[in-house]
Structure formats: structure tokens, C-alpha cells
Design a protein around this motif. Structure first.
Motif, PDB file in Angstrom:
ATOM      1  N   ASP A 297      33.712  35.433  44.056  1.00 41.42           N
ATOM      2  CA  ASP A 297      34.855  36.341  43.917  1.00 41.42           C
ATOM      3  C   ASP A 297      35.971  35.703  43.099  1.00 41.42           C
ATOM      4  N   HIS A 298      36.260  34.437  43.381  1.00 48.65           N
ATOM      5  CA  HIS A 298      37.337  33.744  42.655  1.00 48.65           C
ATOM      6  C   HIS A 298      36.983  33.570  41.182  1.00 48.65           C
TER       7      HIS A 298
ATOM      8  N   ARG B  74      34.820  35.346  39.476  1.00 46.58           N
ATOM      9  CA  ARG B  74      34.778  36.676  38.864  1.00 46.58           C
ATOM     10  C   ARG B  74      36.181  37.130  38.462  1.00 46.58           C
ATOM     11  N   GLN B  75      37.121  36.918  39.350  1.00 47.42           N
ATOM     12  CA  GLN B  75      38.507  37.313  39.052  1.00 47.42           C
ATOM     13  C   GLN B  75      39.053  36.550  37.848  1.00 47.42           C
ATOM     14  N   GLN B  76      38.763  35.259  37.781  1.00 52.41           N
ATOM     15  CA  GLN B  76      39.224  34.461  36.641  1.00 52.41           C
ATOM     16  C   GLN B  76      38.628  34.964  35.333  1.00 52.41           C
TER      17      GLN B  76
ATOM     18  N   LEU C  56      37.389  38.089  34.699  1.00 48.66           N
ATOM     19  CA  LEU C  56      37.887  39.427  34.374  1.00 48.66           C
ATOM     20  C   LEU C  56      39.350  39.404  33.935  1.00 48.66           C
ATOM     21  N   GLU C  57      40.091  38.438  34.424  1.00 45.73           N
ATOM     22  CA  GLU C  57      41.494  38.304  34.008  1.00 45.73           C
ATOM     23  C   GLU C  57      41.630  37.429  32.767  1.00 45.73           C
ATOM     24  N   LYS C  58      40.473  37.074  32.191  1.00 45.58           N
ATOM     25  CA  LYS C  58      40.403  36.342  30.913  1.00 45.58           C
ATOM     26  C   LYS C  58      41.048  34.950  30.969  1.00 45.58           C
ATOM     27  N   GLU C  59      40.957  34.327  32.157  1.00 45.35           N
ATOM     28  CA  GLU C  59      41.368  32.924  32.235  1.00 45.35           C
ATOM     29  C   GLU C  59      40.343  32.037  31.528  1.00 45.35           C
TER      30      GLU C  59
ATOM     31  N   THR D 246      37.711  32.304  28.206  1.00 47.35           N
ATOM     32  CA  THR D 246      37.451  33.126  27.035  1.00 47.35           C
ATOM     33  C   THR D 246      35.954  33.331  26.857  1.00 47.35           C
TER      34      THR D 246
ATOM     35  N   GLN E  17      32.835  42.632  27.054  1.00 45.44           N
ATOM     36  CA  GLN E  17      34.003  43.487  27.037  1.00 45.44           C
ATOM     37  C   GLN E  17      33.581  44.949  27.144  1.00 45.44           C
TER      38      GLN E  17
END
Length: 242
Positions: free
Chosen positions: A18-19, A21-23, A25-28, A30, A79
Motif C-alpha cells: 500500500d505504501h 503503491r501510494q508513492q 501513484l503520487e509520482k514520488e 518516476t 500513465q
């Protein structure tokens, strides 16, 4: 002291997934960026490497990341505005109607641009292919510059380059092709392109970049096409009922 019963805590591998995935999707991270090594992720979340592998397996299944054996795990180009192409539509030219004139075939170290496109390092080797696409009258239709990582595509043969490379990859190499991302643009042929394509003068060209992926998300090809729109047109069928 009475305490309210809490809901059962999610498995650790799901929390890690989950963590990450969030990184992503939030493009932390590239596109094509390598994720930290499994040991580093395990230390960061205070879990075992087995837990990390299970978390990464989830993200691979979700097409968020892909693995390259011996190199690591990378963020997939996923994307939402870019459409994956089906295997049968990766091919631009119908080689039952067009011919190929091979100009160059080499195995070499990639330059920085190709390293970025194929997600390889300066220590890797790439196949570098240049070829002309000709019509039945031997008129030049297009000029292709193709790059493939040798660590992914092994045993490339020169005779393969005179037709569909994808047939060789699926039938001889046993690879499962997955998707492609195409970028269309246009430019006026420069002196070098005029010479290579045997043009009478500079003319407008349709340029098409294509980055192709295996089913597991691994990049296996980068192609730059110079296409003469006066000699070739693109046709696609769109079905919204599936």
C-alpha cells in the motif's frame, strides 16, 4: 482496564504494498526509476525480505512495476492517458506488402538517450538496427532506427531483421509481448535523413517513437520511425463495444 477490540491488522506485506503503491501513484518515483533494493525496503519497514517480495509481487500483478533479472525492480510506464497496444498491433508495417533493406546491424554500448529509453546501464549492450522499409516499387516508405537490450533479447540474427522481428521474438525466443506506447510527431527531413532515405529534397516526415514491453512489463524495444506520409498512411479500427 477495558479496551475496545480493534479490527484485525492487515498483513505486513499488504501494508508495504500500500505504501509503495501510494508513492508510485503520487509520482514520488518516476517512470522507469529503480525502486530501492529489497534489503533497503525491508529495513525501512522493519520487515523481512520475504515480506518485501510478497509486496512487490502484488505491485507486479497490478502492472505498477516490473522486474529485470539481475538488475532490480522498476516503475512501469502506466500513465492512464497512454494506451497499451495489443500484441498484434505492435507491428506498424505489413511485411507481406513491404520489403526491408538492412542498413546497419551492430551490438554496442548505448548512449545516454538509449540508456534512458531502455532502462539499461553503460555496462549493458544493445542491438542497434537501421533499416529502410520499401514498397513493391522499391520506393522508400520509412526509415527505422531500432534498439533492443541484448540481455533481454538473446541470439538476434541478421536474417530476422529483414521481416517482422516480433515473429522471431514470439516464435523463436518464446517471449510474450504485452504493450507499446507510441508518440507521434512530425519534422522536415534533414540533410542526413534525405541522404539515407534517398529523397529528392527535404520533405515533411511523420515521426513515430515506440517503446514496447513484454507481458511482465519489461522494456524490450525502442524504435524511432521516419515515415513518408505520401507513401504510407496509418489505419486503426476502434471498437467501443468490447
Amino acid at each position: 482496564m477495558w479496551r475496545q477490540a480493534s479490527m484485525k491488522e492487515a498483513p505486513k506485506y499488504e501494508i508495504v504494498a500500500d505504501h509503495l503503491r501510494q508513492q508510485i501513484l503520487e509520482k514520488e518515483f518516476t517512470i522507469n526509476e529503480q525502486l530501492p533494493q529489497e534489503n533497503a525496503i525491508a529495513d525501512a519497514y522493519n520487515v523481512s525480505r520475504i515480506t518485501v517480495r510478497k509486496a512487490l509481487d502484488i505491485l507486479v500483478d497490478e502492472n505498477l512495476i516490473y522486474r529485470i533479472q539481475g538488475s532490480g525492480t522498476f516503475v512501469k510506464d502506466n500513465q492512464p492517458h497512454e494506451t497499451g497496444a495489443k500484441e498484434e498491433s505492435l507491428e506498424i508495417f505489413d511485411f507481406s506488402k513491404f520489403k526491408v533493406k538492412l542498413l546497419n546491424f551492430a551490438v554496442d554500448k548505448p548512449n545516454s538517450d538509449i540508456m534512458d529509453q531502455l532502462n539499461v546501464t553503460a555496462f549493458d549492450f544493445t542491438y542497434e538496427i537501421e533499416r529502410l522499409i520499401l514498397d513493391e516499387d522499391d520506393e522508400v516508405v520509412a526509415f527505422q532506427k531500432i534498439y533492443m537490450p541484448a540481455k533481454v533479447i538473446q541470439g538476434m540474427r541478421m536474417d530476422v531483421l529483414k521481416g517482422s522481428i516480433y515473429e522471431f521474438l514470439t516464435e523463436d525466443q518464446g517471449l510474450v509481448l504485452g504493450s507499446a506506447i507510441r508518440t507521434l510527431s512530425s519534422e522536415i527531413a534533414n540533410d542526413n535523413t534525405v541522404k539515407i532515405m534517398n529523397l529528392k529534397a527535404a520533405e515533411p516526415l511523420l515521426t513515430m517513437e515506440q517503446r514496447s514491453f513484454l507481458e511482465n512489463g519489461q522494456i524490450f524495444e525502442y524504435v524511432y520511425n521516419y515515415i513518408r506520409p505520401s507513401k504510407f498512411s496509418l489505419h486503426e479500427s476502434i471498437n467501443l463495444t468490447d
